[in-house]
Design an enzyme around this catalytic site. Structure first.
Site, short mmCIF file in Angstrom:
data_model
loop_
_atom_site.label_atom_id
_atom_site.label_comp_id
_atom_site.label_asym_id
_atom_site.label_seq_id
_atom_site.Cartn_x
_atom_site.Cartn_y
_atom_site.Cartn_z
N SER A 1 72.99 39.07 37.91
CA SER A 1 72.60 40.66 38.77
C SER A 1 72.73 41.85 38.03
O SER A 1 71.95 41.77 36.71
CB SER A 1 73.71 40.16 39.53
OG SER A 1 73.90 41.08 40.90
N ASP B 1 66.13 35.95 46.85
CA ASP B 1 67.11 36.42 46.54
C ASP B 1 66.09 37.47 47.03
O ASP B 1 65.22 38.60 46.02
CB ASP B 1 67.37 36.58 44.81
CG ASP B 1 68.30 37.59 44.33
OD1 ASP B 1 68.83 38.16 45.40
OD2 ASP B 1 68.60 38.13 42.49
N HIS C 1 70.01 34.62 44.64
CA HIS C 1 71.18 35.03 43.81
C HIS C 1 72.22 34.45 42.91
O HIS C 1 71.94 34.67 42.00
CB HIS C 1 71.48 36.84 45.28
CG HIS C 1 72.34 37.21 43.34
ND1 HIS C 1 70.93 38.37 43.09
CD2 HIS C 1 73.27 38.19 43.26
CE1 HIS C 1 71.08 39.33 42.23
NE2 HIS C 1 72.76 39.43 42.19
#
Length: 675
Positions: free
Chosen positions: A537, A618, A650
């Site tokens: 991320s 995601d 994600h």
């Protein structure tokens, strides 16, 4: 020595010096997990669920443990029991299970006998909470808001499943969230009366509401409470409107249990309000409130309303920490609060009269489960121990570990020793981090470094057990692990957390550079010149940023779900409030800020080998961000690989996929640090 200790009947500590095997992802996947813990009203008994894993088979069962006694297994069904709550009289428990084909509410008397089904609804029950008297229950159901009955929602779901067309039509944002395309259904709250084992017809107290209650994707019934008199339900939700994808204004709403118009209790706060909680005596309502609109990482203040006088105040306004959860003690004078604090997640007791607080637990990552009968039930984990249940008196005395659910599975597994360190980072300010020694560490040897960068970006790689980014897996693979809580990390004060906004590639990069250099001097066994970095991320963003702005820092990089191009990211992510706060507005309003720290603008400097990993589901950082980074790497002739998971979001949640993830990640890092 190991056999001698066993012969005496003594237990080996987890990660003991006598353990032989390094910790692996297979060990991680096979761990038992404790969940759904509840405390009896008198504080004498705990009931909890344990998910056990045996190869490809997993099962979740309920256990009862009288304080000071041994655990007793309560259920043996092949399915999963979860979401446990004690009956008001303490003589039985309620839980959710799909024993009848759909998830419904069940009751189990603790004196003996079979579990009895309480609800028999045409839809799954996703959550529940009782009022203080145990005579009413609020149910979380997923319904079609256009329907007047549960049967209507069920019929529409069946009809939709039989449709031959697959096109999905949208007229506004947000059309997808986290990993799911919007399907027209919404979380709603229903209230039913309980008469013995029979529920009355549930009433939709959020009827007609086109927002999610509780909010998606991660909230639950912690966002819902009955008022102490049982006449109303208070819940957190956004007001209906087309702007929900670009604001964070969750308010607390109060609605009669018979249904009707909801009243906004926090209309004067344009930021996030959460966790409505009432004292049992009916004197106070407490909740958590942010103050900056649009900012999801703002400090959650602890708010208190005197329900008799109407006075509202912030508890401990000078306390520079953000609340994570709250719960009243037996009286209205004590409020328990969890918060991140210098790499730990601590539990405090706050005096509602004066705002004074005392620290109850400040080691590892702790989570409140319940408070009743003068006791506090909580979980704890650390960098070398997975989650177990603990109990203490309300004042923090007599802290007792209740469970050791993985003792047998980990008795022959070794973990790396760890320690927190500090250094002078950006602006000469103190920055914290952790290092972990590799399993089998030998004095005088030097070891390659796995430099792990957390996501968020307002997050932390502190003293906690992680189900995916588990630092001990790198230690088990022979790496010395370094994790830095750079400027922007949580648990170090509001100003420290705020400092990353509009400066994604500035202070954090300087902290990471200075932190790696500092820990290399403090711990000479760490070979910081033979290091690979990995992050997900925002941590993946930092891998892309490092590639262009610290191109000689690492032998290799691992970029999981990393932001690559801030312009295209803004156009396709779902929660627009996030980039709009972090960069000061929309892309077209603040183009210069988005481009200032945009990794795509520095690809001319890329030279470090990179493994790119991304999930196709995601929608927070869509797949194309990872594909674009990999395309650049390949076209520039930089050693690179792509690992794409078509069924992951994600995060990597499938245990088999997690094995594949670590095989590729550790293999990649070992390849470039082998000397």
């Amino acid at each position: 020595m190991k056999q001698w200790i066993a012969a005496l009947g003594l237990a080996l500590p987890l990660g003991s010096a006598f353990a032989a095997e390094p910790f692996t992802v297979q060990h991680l996947n096979d761990l038992n997990k404790v969940h759904s813990a509840a405390l009896s009203p008198d504080g004498s008994t705990v009931v909890y669920a344990i998910k056990t894993v045996d190869g490809d088979h997993s099962q979740s069962d309920l256990y009862r443990q009288v304080v000071g006694g041994e655990a007793q297994r309560l259920t043996f069904d092949k399915g999963t029991e979860h979401s446990v709550a004690f009956a008001a009289d303490g003589k039985g428990i309620y839980f959710l299970a799909a024993r009848s084909g759909t998830t419904q509410l069940w009751y189990l008397p603790l004196a003996g006998g079979e579990a009895r089904q309480v609800s028999d609804l045409p839809l799954n029950v996703d959550g529940f909470k009782f009022d203080n008297a145990g005579q009413q229950v609020v149910l979380q159901l997923r319904v079609d808001p256009a329907c007047d009955t549960l049967a209507c929602s069920a019929e529409k779901a069946e009809a939709k499943a039989e449709q031959k067309t697959t096109g999905q039509h949208y007229t506004g944002l947000m059309y997808r969230h986290w990993d799911t395309w919007t399907d027209g259904l919404r979380n709603h709250l229903f209230v039913a009366k309980l008469d013995g084992d029979t529920l009355s017809e549930p009433v939709d107290v959020t009827a007609g509401l086109d927002t999610e209650v509780p909010p998606l994707p991660f909230s639950g019934l912690e966002e819902v409470s009955f008022t102490p008199d049982g006449k109303h339900v208070v819940y957190a939700a956004k007001a209906p409107g087309r702007d929900q994808s670009w604001h964070t204004n969750y308010d607390l709403w109060q609605v009669p249990v018979a249904g009707g118009d909801a009243v906004n209790l926090t209309a004067d706060n344009p930021a996030w309000d959460s966790h409505p909680t009432f004292s049992a005596d009916g004197q106070f309502m407490a909740w958590m409130a942010m103050s900056i609109p649009g900012y999801e990482a703002d400090r959650f203040r602890v708010m208190l309303k005197d329900l008799r006088s109407g006075e509202v105040k912030e508890l401990a306004p000078g306390w520079d920490r953000s609340a994570g959860s709250i719960a009243f003690g037996d009286d209205s004078n004590t409020l328990f609060v969890t918060t991140q604090d210098l790499g730990q997640v601590s539990i405090y007791a706050m005096d509602t009269r004066f705002g004074d607080r005392i620290t109850l637990v400040n080691e590892g990552s702790n989570s409140l489960q319940a408070a009743a009968g003068g006791k506090v039930l909580y979980t704890r984990n650390t960098l070398h121990e997975p989650t177990d249940l603990y109990l203490m008196d309300e004042g923090g005395r007599n802290q007792t570990r209740l469970t050791q659910i993985n003792q047998d599975k980990l008795k022959d597994v070794a973990f790396g020793d760890y320690e927190q360190f500090t250094f002078k980072g950006w602006n000469n300010e103190t920055v914290h981090g952790y290092w972990i020694k590799p399993v089998g560490y030998q004095e005088g040897e030097k070891y390659p470094v796995a430099f792990l960068v957390h996501g968020g970006p307002q997050g932390s790689f502190g003293n906690r057990w992680h189900g995916r980014w588990n630092a001990q897996l790198w230690a088990g693979a022979g790496f010395g692990v370094v994790m830095v809580d750079f400027h922007g990390s949580t648990g170090y004060g509001t100003e420290f957390t705020h400092s990353i906004s509009k400066d994604w590639g500035g202070k954090p990069l300087e902290d990471l550079q200075k932190g790696l250099a500092a820990v290399g001097k403090q711990q000479p066994w760490l070979d910081v010149n033979n290091a690979c970095a990995a992050g997900g991320s925002y941590g993946g963003y930092m891998m892309n940023w490092i590639a262009g702005n610290w191109s000689d820092g690492f032998k290799c990089l691992v970029n999981h779900a990393g932001l690559f191009d801030m312009r295209s990211f803004y156009m396709v992510t779902e929660e627009l409030w996030f980039p709009e706060y972090e960069f000061g507005g929309t892309y077209w309003e603040q183009t210069e800020r988005y481009e200032q720290f945009n990794p795509v603008n520095h690809i001319d400097n890329w030279q470090t080998p990179m493994l790119v990993i991304h999930g196709a589901l995601d929608y927070r950082v869509p797949l194309e961000q990872g594909l674009a980074a990999f395309t650049v790497l390949q076209r520039k002739g930089i050693e690179s690989e792509l690992l794409m998971f078509p069924d992951e979001n994600h995060w990597i949640l499938n245990p088999d996929n997690l094995v594949q993830w670590y095989e590729h990640t550790l293999g990649w890092m070992k390849k470039y640090t082998a000397e």
